[in-house]
Design a protein around this motif. Structure first.
Motif, PDB file in Angstrom:
ATOM      1  N   PRO A  45       1.082 -11.931  -5.981  1.00 12.49           N
ATOM      2  CA  PRO A  45      -0.261 -12.273  -6.458  1.00 12.49           C
ATOM      3  C   PRO A  45      -0.376 -13.667  -7.075  1.00 12.49           C
ATOM      4  CG  PRO A  45       0.788 -10.813  -8.022  1.00 12.49           C
ATOM      5  CD  PRO A  45       1.767 -11.001  -6.887  1.00 12.49           C
ATOM      6  N   VAL A  46       0.203 -14.661  -6.416  1.00 11.91           N
ATOM      7  CA  VAL A  46       0.098 -16.051  -6.865  1.00 11.91           C
ATOM      8  C   VAL A  46      -0.516 -16.864  -5.737  1.00 11.91           C
ATOM      9  CG1 VAL A  46       2.087 -15.838  -8.408  1.00 11.91           C
ATOM     10  CG2 VAL A  46       2.412 -16.642  -6.060  1.00 11.91           C
ATOM     11  N   PRO A  47      -1.165 -18.002  -6.048  1.00 13.68           N
ATOM     12  CA  PRO A  47      -1.768 -18.810  -4.986  1.00 13.68           C
ATOM     13  C   PRO A  47      -0.765 -19.129  -3.887  1.00 13.68           C
ATOM     14  CG  PRO A  47      -2.498 -19.593  -7.115  1.00 13.68           C
ATOM     15  CD  PRO A  47      -1.443 -18.556  -7.387  1.00 13.68           C
ATOM     16  N   GLY A  48      -1.153 -18.853  -2.646  1.00 16.80           N
ATOM     17  CA  GLY A  48      -0.257 -19.061  -1.519  1.00 16.80           C
ATOM     18  C   GLY A  48       0.600 -17.855  -1.207  1.00 16.80           C
ATOM     19  N   GLY A  49       0.608 -16.882  -2.117  1.00 20.28           N
ATOM     20  CA  GLY A  49       1.393 -15.666  -1.911  1.00 20.28           C
ATOM     21  C   GLY A  49       0.846 -14.872  -0.736  1.00 20.28           C
ATOM     22  N   THR A  50       1.739 -14.322   0.069  1.00 21.36           N
ATOM     23  CA  THR A  50       1.308 -13.568   1.240  1.00 21.36           C
ATOM     24  C   THR A  50       1.862 -12.156   1.200  1.00 21.36           C
ATOM     25  OG1 THR A  50       3.210 -14.329   2.513  1.00 21.36           O
ATOM     26  CG2 THR A  50       1.181 -15.624   2.698  1.00 21.36           C
ATOM     27  N   GLY A  51       1.294 -11.320   2.036  1.00 21.32           N
ATOM     28  CA  GLY A  51       1.743  -9.941   2.124  1.00 21.32           C
ATOM     29  C   GLY A  51       0.759  -9.154   2.943  1.00 21.32           C
ATOM     30  N   GLU A  52       0.652  -7.865   2.638  1.00 17.24           N
ATOM     31  CA  GLU A  52      -0.221  -7.013   3.428  1.00 17.24           C
ATOM     32  C   GLU A  52      -0.729  -5.855   2.594  1.00 17.24           C
ATOM     33  OE1 GLU A  52       2.753  -6.061   6.409  1.00 17.24           O
ATOM     34  OE2 GLU A  52       3.027  -4.069   5.513  1.00 17.24           O
ATOM     35  N   ILE A  53      -1.831  -5.302   3.085  1.00 16.08           N
ATOM     36  CA  ILE A  53      -2.321  -4.047   2.546  1.00 16.08           C
ATOM     37  C   ILE A  53      -2.468  -3.099   3.726  1.00 16.08           C
ATOM     38  CG2 ILE A  53      -3.465  -5.059   0.540  1.00 16.08           C
ATOM     39  CD1 ILE A  53      -6.090  -4.839   2.005  1.00 16.08           C
ATOM     40  N   ALA A  54      -2.327  -1.809   3.458  1.00 15.65           N
ATOM     41  CA  ALA A  54      -2.374  -0.828   4.538  1.00 15.65           C
ATOM     42  C   ALA A  54      -3.250   0.343   4.155  1.00 15.65           C
ATOM     43  CB  ALA A  54      -0.957  -0.345   4.849  1.00 15.65           C
ATOM     44  N   PHE A  55      -3.968   0.825   5.155  1.00 17.42           N
ATOM     45  CA  PHE A  55      -4.833   1.988   4.979  1.00 17.42           C
ATOM     46  C   PHE A  55      -4.377   3.090   5.921  1.00 17.42           C
ATOM     47  CE2 PHE A  55      -7.294  -1.768   3.989  1.00 17.42           C
ATOM     48  CZ  PHE A  55      -7.956  -1.424   2.816  1.00 17.42           C
ATOM     49  N   GLY A  56      -4.363   4.323   5.428  1.00 15.61           N
ATOM     50  CA  GLY A  56      -4.045   5.450   6.293  1.00 15.61           C
ATOM     51  C   GLY A  56      -2.557   5.663   6.460  1.00 15.61           C
ATOM     52  N   GLU A  57      -2.230   6.723   7.199  1.00 21.79           N
ATOM     53  CA  GLU A  57      -0.834   7.112   7.399  1.00 21.79           C
ATOM     54  C   GLU A  57      -0.543   7.306   8.882  1.00 21.79           C
ATOM     55  OE1 GLU A  57       1.377   7.300   4.959  1.00 21.79           O
ATOM     56  OE2 GLU A  57      -0.123   6.848   3.439  1.00 21.79           O
ATOM     57  N   GLY A  58       0.715   7.177   9.244  1.00 19.80           N
ATOM     58  CA  GLY A  58       1.155   7.493  10.599  1.00 19.80           C
ATOM     59  C   GLY A  58       0.410   6.716  11.670  1.00 19.80           C
ATOM     60  N   ALA A  59      -0.073   7.427  12.680  1.00 15.32           N
ATOM     61  CA  ALA A  59      -0.751   6.788  13.813  1.00 15.32           C
ATOM     62  C   ALA A  59      -2.077   6.163  13.399  1.00 15.32           C
ATOM     63  CB  ALA A  59      -0.984   7.808  14.928  1.00 15.32           C
TER      64      ALA A  59
END
Length: 156
Positions: A45-59
């Motif tokens: 959570p810093v400027p330029g920081g990258t990553g991902e968020i995910a919704f749901g499970e499995g397929a």
């Protein structure tokens, strides 16, 4: 649905019964964000920081990339998301979400804006659908943020 100019941004304002410092953590820290928004969140959570968020499970699992743009505690936190894998988040390939926090009484006025819909170059039908999905999403998730943040605030 009206003209496409109405599909430019989503703006919401909610009052949170928690101090700006608490609300800032709730909108910026992955540990807190996953309590009210995605099923999983992993990013720096810093400027330029990258990553991902995910919704749901499995397929049904959907993963969205995320890049932090600005982090100014306890006032502003913004990030770009939904850009294609292998590309850096930029205007035209991602949506920009900004949380602005304003102290108000014993709590915080939280302004959320999401912009960049028209810049994607989507066909109008796709634009309308994505916009509507995000409007519905924020309508659902922001009240969860309000409830969660208030639950963290320690009353003296």
């Amino acid at each position: 649905m009206g003209s496409t100019s109405e599909l430019g941004s989503i703006e919401r304002e909610v009052y949170v019964e928690a101090a700006p410092e608490v609300v800032f953590e709730v909108v910026s820290s992955p540990e807190h964000v996953r309590q009210w928004w995605p099923d999983d969140a992993r990013y720096d959570p810093v400027p330029g920081g990258t990553g991902e968020i995910a919704f749901g499970e499995g397929a049904d699992r959907t993963v969205e990339l995320l890049t932090v743009v600005e982090s100014l505690p306890p006032r502003t936190f913004s990030f770009r998301w939904t850009h294609p894998a292998g590309q850096e988040a930029a205007p035209g390939n991602s949506l920009l979400v900004t949380f602005e926090l304003v102290p108000s009484g014993d709590g915080t006025l939280l302004r959320m804006t999401e912009t960049g819909f028209r810049e994607q170059g989507w066909e109008i039908a796709v634009l309308e659908q994505r916009y509507r999905e995000h409007v519905e999403g924020w309508t659902y998730y922001l009240p969860r943020l309000v409830t969660y943040a208030a639950s963290l605030e320690v009353r003296s």
